[in-house]
Design a protein around this motif. Structure first.
Motif, PDB file in Angstrom:
ATOM      1  N   THR A  33       0.859  -1.182   0.000  1.00 37.62           N
ATOM      2  CA  THR A  33       0.000   0.000   0.000  1.00 37.62           C
ATOM      3  C   THR A  33       0.894   1.230   0.000  1.00 37.62           C
ATOM      4  OG1 THR A  33      -0.102   0.342   2.388  1.00 37.62           O
ATOM      5  CG2 THR A  33      -1.616  -1.311   1.458  1.00 37.62           C
ATOM      6  N   ASN A  34       0.246   2.407   0.110  1.00 36.73           N
ATOM      7  CA  ASN A  34       1.045   3.632   0.222  1.00 36.73           C
ATOM      8  C   ASN A  34       1.353   3.952   1.684  1.00 36.73           C
ATOM      9  OD1 ASN A  34      -1.603   4.230   0.839  1.00 36.73           O
ATOM     10  ND2 ASN A  34      -1.551   6.272  -0.069  1.00 36.73           N
ATOM     11  N   ARG A  49      -4.012  -6.077  -9.592  1.00 35.13           N
ATOM     12  CA  ARG A  49      -2.773  -5.290  -9.488  1.00 35.13           C
ATOM     13  C   ARG A  49      -1.606  -6.266  -9.568  1.00 35.13           C
ATOM     14  NH1 ARG A  49      -3.349  -1.529  -4.617  1.00 35.13           N
ATOM     15  NH2 ARG A  49      -4.346  -0.239  -6.219  1.00 35.13           N
ATOM     16  N   ASN A 105      -1.252   5.446  -5.677  1.00 38.15           N
ATOM     17  CA  ASN A 105      -2.626   5.876  -5.427  1.00 38.15           C
ATOM     18  C   ASN A 105      -3.490   4.629  -5.229  1.00 38.15           C
ATOM     19  OD1 ASN A 105      -5.239   6.803  -5.433  1.00 38.15           O
ATOM     20  ND2 ASN A 105      -5.023   8.062  -7.272  1.00 38.15           N
ATOM     21  N   ASP A 151      -2.908  -0.898 -12.517  1.00 37.20           N
ATOM     22  CA  ASP A 151      -4.085  -1.689 -12.144  1.00 37.20           C
ATOM     23  C   ASP A 151      -4.898  -2.005 -13.390  1.00 37.20           C
ATOM     24  OD1 ASP A 151      -3.261  -1.274  -9.556  1.00 37.20           O
ATOM     25  OD2 ASP A 151      -5.011  -0.116  -8.938  1.00 37.20           O
ATOM     26  N   VAL A 208       2.640   1.102  -4.694  1.00 33.16           N
ATOM     27  CA  VAL A 208       1.350   1.796  -4.712  1.00 33.16           C
ATOM     28  C   VAL A 208       1.574   3.292  -4.541  1.00 33.16           C
ATOM     29  CG1 VAL A 208      -0.882   2.066  -3.586  1.00 33.16           C
ATOM     30  CG2 VAL A 208       0.113  -0.212  -3.859  1.00 33.16           C
ATOM     31  N   ASN A 236      -4.261   3.136  -9.035  1.00 33.71           N
ATOM     32  CA  ASN A 236      -2.809   3.020  -9.140  1.00 33.71           C
ATOM     33  C   ASN A 236      -2.386   2.717 -10.573  1.00 33.71           C
ATOM     34  OD1 ASN A 236      -0.466   3.096  -7.368  1.00 33.71           O
ATOM     35  ND2 ASN A 236      -0.108   0.991  -8.065  1.00 33.71           N
TER      36      ASN A 236
END
Length: 314
Positions: A18-19, A80, A88, A95, A86, A92
């Protein structure tokens, strides 16, 4: 600890890339053990989360647990790359969406393998907001076949867009929805049309993201907080500040008010919270087990926030 006002599940998106800061295997094991100890048995993941990294890691956490002891869901349709970086979470780069029949069968097969099970309690079509036709002609009929075979227990839609859920329900019978962030102190877009439709048709609603990805838990003045995965602007922070002020007047922490608001609508059958450390999870469950005064909802109405229990009163 007394029981929360509604059942609680956990989403395992943070087990994928994730971010946010990555969760180590050791931390994930401790978080999962704490959730299990606190009685949580509803777990959700998706191929999107880390390009199946979340499914892979959740499968390891579930190893050795009796399959009859928990309720497990995953999703199909949005994908993904494995362990992709990541930028966004909502959109992203790299994706992709595929709601075809063949892709759905392949996706479920891969999910079963990674999660270490021969059946899934729920499978949601994931974020098909711009792909309704493909979902209706490809993924959902495929999931209906898998349901008839006993591979899937229930089928539904998972989306951040209330209109997507409603559009599908008007075309096809679904068992359950995962509605993310659309009935909260900041966004009640599921309330006018979608939730009454669900109550009429007996469609279960799992409400995810009751904090709108952070700001309703942290409050408006934490610099790193997020609203729907993005930094909130000054106007949104000011609105949360106004909500928080009313909650403080009624001696209710903002986080507790946010959880109870999302849980109080009669259409909502379960809250799905994000994966957090033991004390944060315990705090959330204690908030859900602690009553809020009846006067809180009328006090918020001048801000344009409707009483979540109004349909119960009618």
């Amino acid at each position: 600890m007394s029981r929360p006002v509604k059942p609680v599940g956990l989403g395992f998106g943070l087990l994928g890339t994730t971010n946010a800061a990555p969760i180590t295997d050791d931390s994930a094991e401790k978080m999962f053990a704490a959730a299990w100890e606190m009685g949580i048995r509803r777990f959700d993941t998706a191929p999107l989360y880390g390009g199946r990294l979340s499914e892979e890691r959740l499968g390891r956490l579930l190893r050795g647990r009796s399959r009859d002891d928990y309720v497990l869901s995953t999703k199909v349709g949005r994908y993904r790359g494995y362990a992709a970086t990541v930028v966004n979470p909502m959109n992203n780069p790299g994706d992709w969406h595929d709601y075809s029949r063949d892709a759905t069968f392949r996706s479920v097969e891969e999910s079963l393998k990674l999660l270490g099970t021969d059946h899934l309690d729920i499978v949601f079509v994931h974020d098909c907001d711009a792909h309704l036709s493909e979902a209706l002609t490809g993924a959902l009929p495929a999931l209906t076949e898998l349901k008839a075979q006993g591979v899937v227990g229930a089928i539904g839609c998972g989306s951040n867009v209330a209109a997507t859920h409603l559009a599908l329900l008007q075309k096809i019978e679904l068992d359950v929805l995962m509605v993310a962030g659309r009935f909260t102190l900041l966004d009640q877009s599921a309330a006018d049309l979608l939730f009454p439709f669900c109550l009429e048709r007996g469609v279960r609603v799992e409400l995810a993201a009751p904090f709108n990805s952070g700001i309703l838990a942290t409050g408006p003045d934490v610099e790193a907080t997020r609203f729907d995965y993005q930094p909130p602007d000054a106007a949104l922070r000011a609105r949360v500040r106004a909500i928080q002020a009313i909650c403080q007047t009624e001696s209710v922490p903002l986080k507790r008010a946010a959880l109870h608001y999302s849980a109080s609508h009669p259409a909502v059958t379960r809250l799905v919270l994000g994966l957090v450390h033991r004390e944060a999870l315990r705090s959330n469950l204690e908030d859900l087990s602690s009553p809020v005064p009846d006067r809180l909802w009328p006090a918020l109405e001048p801000l344009g926030i409707p009483d979540p229990t109004e349909s119960i009163k009618r």
